[in-house]
Design an enzyme around this catalytic site. Structure first.
Site, PDB file in Angstrom:
ATOM      1  N   SER A  72       0.842  -1.197   0.000  1.00  0.00           N
ATOM      2  CA  SER A  72       0.000   0.000   0.000  1.00  0.00           C
ATOM      3  C   SER A  72       0.875   1.242   0.000  1.00  0.00           C
ATOM      4  CB  SER A  72      -0.913   0.006   1.229  1.00  0.00           C
ATOM      5  OG  SER A  72      -1.583   1.247   1.276  1.00  0.00           O
TER       6      SER A  72
ATOM      7  N   HIS B  56      -1.223  -1.240  -4.349  1.00  0.00           N
ATOM      8  CA  HIS B  56      -2.510  -0.926  -3.715  1.00  0.00           C
ATOM      9  C   HIS B  56      -2.570   0.580  -3.474  1.00  0.00           C
ATOM     10  CE1 HIS B  56      -6.109  -1.848  -1.319  1.00  0.00           C
ATOM     11  NE2 HIS B  56      -5.697  -0.895  -0.490  1.00  0.00           N
TER      12      HIS B  56
ATOM     13  N   ASP C  16      -4.829   3.819  -2.154  1.00  0.00           N
ATOM     14  CA  ASP C  16      -5.951   4.173  -1.285  1.00  0.00           C
ATOM     15  C   ASP C  16      -6.458   5.575  -1.594  1.00  0.00           C
ATOM     16  OD1 ASP C  16      -6.209   1.864   0.506  1.00  0.00           O
ATOM     17  OD2 ASP C  16      -4.141   2.351   1.043  1.00  0.00           O
TER      18      ASP C  16
ATOM     19  N   MET D  74      -9.136   8.394  -0.757  1.00  0.00           N
ATOM     20  CA  MET D  74     -10.052   8.782   0.336  1.00  0.00           C
ATOM     21  C   MET D  74     -10.568  10.194   0.096  1.00  0.00           C
ATOM     22  SD  MET D  74      -7.907   7.409   3.620  1.00  0.00           S
ATOM     23  CE  MET D  74      -6.942   5.883   3.538  1.00  0.00           C
TER      24      MET D  74
ATOM     25  N   HIS E 209      -8.395   1.235  -4.380  1.00  0.00           N
ATOM     26  CA  HIS E 209      -9.362   1.055  -3.290  1.00  0.00           C
ATOM     27  C   HIS E 209     -10.035   2.399  -3.042  1.00  0.00           C
ATOM     28  CE1 HIS E 209      -9.784   0.055   1.326  1.00  0.00           C
ATOM     29  NE2 HIS E 209     -10.949   0.171   0.729  1.00  0.00           N
TER      30      HIS E 209
ATOM     31  N   MET F  48     -12.253   4.680  -1.161  1.00  0.00           N
ATOM     32  CA  MET F  48     -12.954   4.935   0.105  1.00  0.00           C
ATOM     33  C   MET F  48     -13.642   6.282  -0.041  1.00  0.00           C
ATOM     34  SD  MET F  48      -9.977   3.458   2.541  1.00  0.00           S
ATOM     35  CE  MET F  48      -8.856   3.464   1.146  1.00  0.00           C
TER      36      MET F  48
ATOM     37  N   MET G  27     -11.794  -5.485   5.101  1.00  0.00           N
ATOM     38  CA  MET G  27     -11.021  -4.492   5.866  1.00  0.00           C
ATOM     39  C   MET G  27     -10.755  -5.059   7.254  1.00  0.00           C
ATOM     40  SD  MET G  27     -10.290  -1.879   4.012  1.00  0.00           S
ATOM     41  CE  MET G  27      -9.439  -1.071   5.354  1.00  0.00           C
TER      42      MET G  27
ATOM     43  N   GLY H  77      -9.282   4.470   6.600  1.00  0.00           N
ATOM     44  CA  GLY H  77      -8.982   5.896   6.769  1.00  0.00           C
ATOM     45  C   GLY H  77      -7.515   6.171   7.018  1.00  0.00           C
ATOM     46  N   PHE H  78      -6.852   5.246   7.667  1.00  0.00           N
ATOM     47  CA  PHE H  78      -5.458   5.497   8.052  1.00  0.00           C
ATOM     48  C   PHE H  78      -4.635   4.220   7.979  1.00  0.00           C
ATOM     49  CE2 PHE H  78      -8.315   8.348  10.240  1.00  0.00           C
ATOM     50  CZ  PHE H  78      -7.792   9.591   9.899  1.00  0.00           C
ATOM     51  N   GLY H  79      -3.360   4.383   7.661  1.00  0.00           N
ATOM     52  CA  GLY H  79      -2.429   3.273   7.717  1.00  0.00           C
ATOM     53  C   GLY H  79      -1.939   3.098   9.148  1.00  0.00           C
ATOM     54  N   GLY H  80      -1.228   2.020   9.369  1.00  0.00           N
ATOM     55  CA  GLY H  80      -0.552   1.837  10.652  1.00  0.00           C
ATOM     56  C   GLY H  80      -1.429   1.456  11.829  1.00  0.00           C
TER      57      GLY H  80
ATOM     58  N   ASP I 248      -6.941  -6.181   4.111  1.00  0.00           N
ATOM     59  CA  ASP I 248      -6.285  -4.867   4.121  1.00  0.00           C
ATOM     60  C   ASP I 248      -6.344  -4.245   5.512  1.00  0.00           C
ATOM     61  OD1 ASP I 248      -5.333  -2.339   3.491  1.00  0.00           O
ATOM     62  OD2 ASP I 248      -7.036  -1.773   2.223  1.00  0.00           O
ATOM     63  N   GLY I 249      -5.163  -4.011   6.087  1.00  0.00           N
ATOM     64  CA  GLY I 249      -5.080  -3.298   7.354  1.00  0.00           C
ATOM     65  C   GLY I 249      -4.362  -4.089   8.434  1.00  0.00           C
ATOM     66  N   GLY I 250      -3.239  -3.552   8.878  1.00  0.00           N
ATOM     67  CA  GLY I 250      -2.534  -4.160  10.009  1.00  0.00           C
ATOM     68  C   GLY I 250      -1.869  -5.486   9.703  1.00  0.00           C
TER      69      GLY I 250
ATOM     70  N   GLY J 211       0.996  -2.031   4.143  1.00  0.00           N
ATOM     71  CA  GLY J 211       1.518  -0.674   4.032  1.00  0.00           C
ATOM     72  C   GLY J 211       2.702  -0.466   4.940  1.00  0.00           C
ATOM     73  N   SER J 212       2.424  -0.118   6.192  1.00  0.00           N
ATOM     74  CA  SER J 212       3.516   0.187   7.133  1.00  0.00           C
ATOM     75  C   SER J 212       4.497  -0.956   7.295  1.00  0.00           C
ATOM     76  CB  SER J 212       2.974   0.536   8.517  1.00  0.00           C
ATOM     77  OG  SER J 212       1.641   0.870   8.478  1.00  0.00           O
TER      78      SER J 212
HETATM   79  C1  DX5 Z   1      -6.598   1.896   5.251  1.00  0.00           C
HETATM   80  C2  DX5 Z   1      -6.114   1.521   3.878  1.00  0.00           C
HETATM   81  C3  DX5 Z   1      -5.017   0.539   3.862  1.00  0.00           C
HETATM   82  C4  DX5 Z   1      -3.755   1.004   4.514  1.00  0.00           C
HETATM   83  C5  DX5 Z   1      -3.097  -0.202   5.108  1.00  0.00           C
HETATM   84  O1  DX5 Z   1      -7.751   2.666   5.152  1.00  0.00           O
HETATM   85  O2  DX5 Z   1      -7.191   0.953   3.130  1.00  0.00           O
HETATM   86  O3  DX5 Z   1      -4.740   0.085   2.535  1.00  0.00           O
HETATM   87  O4  DX5 Z   1      -2.854   1.627   3.646  1.00  0.00           O
HETATM   88  O5  DX5 Z   1      -2.019   0.204   5.847  1.00  0.00           O
HETATM   89  P1  DX5 Z   1      -1.330  -0.720   6.941  1.00  0.00           P
HETATM   90  O6  DX5 Z   1      -0.806  -1.929   6.227  1.00  0.00           O
HETATM   91  O7  DX5 Z   1      -0.258   0.161   7.479  1.00  0.00           O
HETATM   92  O8  DX5 Z   1      -2.380  -1.084   7.974  1.00  0.00           O
HETATM   93 ZN    ZN Z   2      -6.665  -0.010   1.152  1.00  0.00          ZN
END
Ligand code: DX5
Ligand code: ZN
Length: 223
Positions: A8, A33, A35, A37, A66, A68, A137, A142-145, A175-177, A197-198
């Site tokens: 991501s 990927h 994102d 938003m 993706h 959002m 999800m 909304g946010f990474g990490g 997707d996420g964490g 992502g992170s």
């Molecule tokens: C969150 C995004 C994810 C995000 C994942 O709203 O849809 O794609 O970038 O980031 P990590 O892998 O850091 O949770």
């Molecule tokens: Zn995403």
């Protein structure tokens, strides 16, 4: 089919996007990927089709976009024109989901539908056969990490069963964490595509992390 890895870009350094794209191009990753938003469907705002188009010029692999955003049907064609290969909309943003899925497919893109953590998989029961991808999800978008929500594991398992029962071909993307600490469990639950992502871009060697995410062996357990 072995699983796919989609880094991501949200977690990349935006002052050095070209380097992030080169890194993913040269890595074992399968997709980018992206994102998108809108500050309405989710609290955060990222980028739109103009930036996706610029990213397309740097990408040697498919763009997994993706969305959002509210009323995504207003922008499907523009994101396709910008270079999206997979377009995923949120179930929660689409009262006329079946129509939007057909709209995405008519552009030639693969059609995905994303589910927020609180949305049960049964919401897709009547549209499942038409989908190319279901995005589970595993954090609130909304946010990474953010931290992986563990309830996603039985949810992936349930979705896997629903798809198998219907002989439906949709890929399950999560997707996420996601990182090296939980990727194996996510795959065992039935996932086909890991978004990370992170855990990729904040690691000391992103390319090696991608290789390690790709190297995880999957054995499916149908509990
Ligand atoms: C969150 C995004 C994810 C995000 C994942 O709203 O849809 O794609 O970038 O980031 P990590 O892998 O850091 O949770
Ligand atoms: Zn995403």
């Amino acid at each position: 089919m072995s699983h796919l890895v989609a880094p991501s870009i949200l977690a990349a350094d935006f002052t050095r996007l070209a380097e992030a794209f080169a890194l993913v191009n040269e890595s074992e990753a399968d997709w980018f990927h992206l994102d998108v938003m809108d500050g309405r469907f989710v609290p955060n705002i990222t980028f739109g089709m103009m930036v996706v188009e610029a990213m397309k010029a740097m990408a040697a692999k498919p763009l997994d976009v993706h969305l959002m955003i509210e009323q995504p049907e207003r922008y499907v064609e523009q994101f396709r024109k910008a270079g999206a290969d997979v377009i995923t909309v949120h179930q929660e943003a689409c009262p006329h989901l079946h129509r939007v899925v057909q709209q995405i497919k008519a552009t030639g893109a693969k059609a995905g539908v994303a589910l927020n953590p609180a949305t049960p998989v049964v919401m897709l029961e009547d549209v499942l056969e038409a989908l190319d991808l279901v995005l589970v999800m595993s954090v609130n978008p909304g946010f990474g990490g953010q931290k992986f929500i563990y309830q996603s594991i039985p949810k992936i398992r349930k979705l896997r069963r629903m798809l198998d029962e219907r002989n439906a071909h949709a890929l399950i993307e999560v997707d996420g964490g996601i990182g090296l600490h939980n990727a194996e469990e996510v795959l065992r639950a039935g996932a086909d595509v890991l978004v990370a992502g992170s855990s990729v871009f904040r690691s000391p060697d992103p390319r090696a992390t991608i290789a390690r995410l790709k190297a995880i062996e999957k054995e499916r357990f149908f509990a």
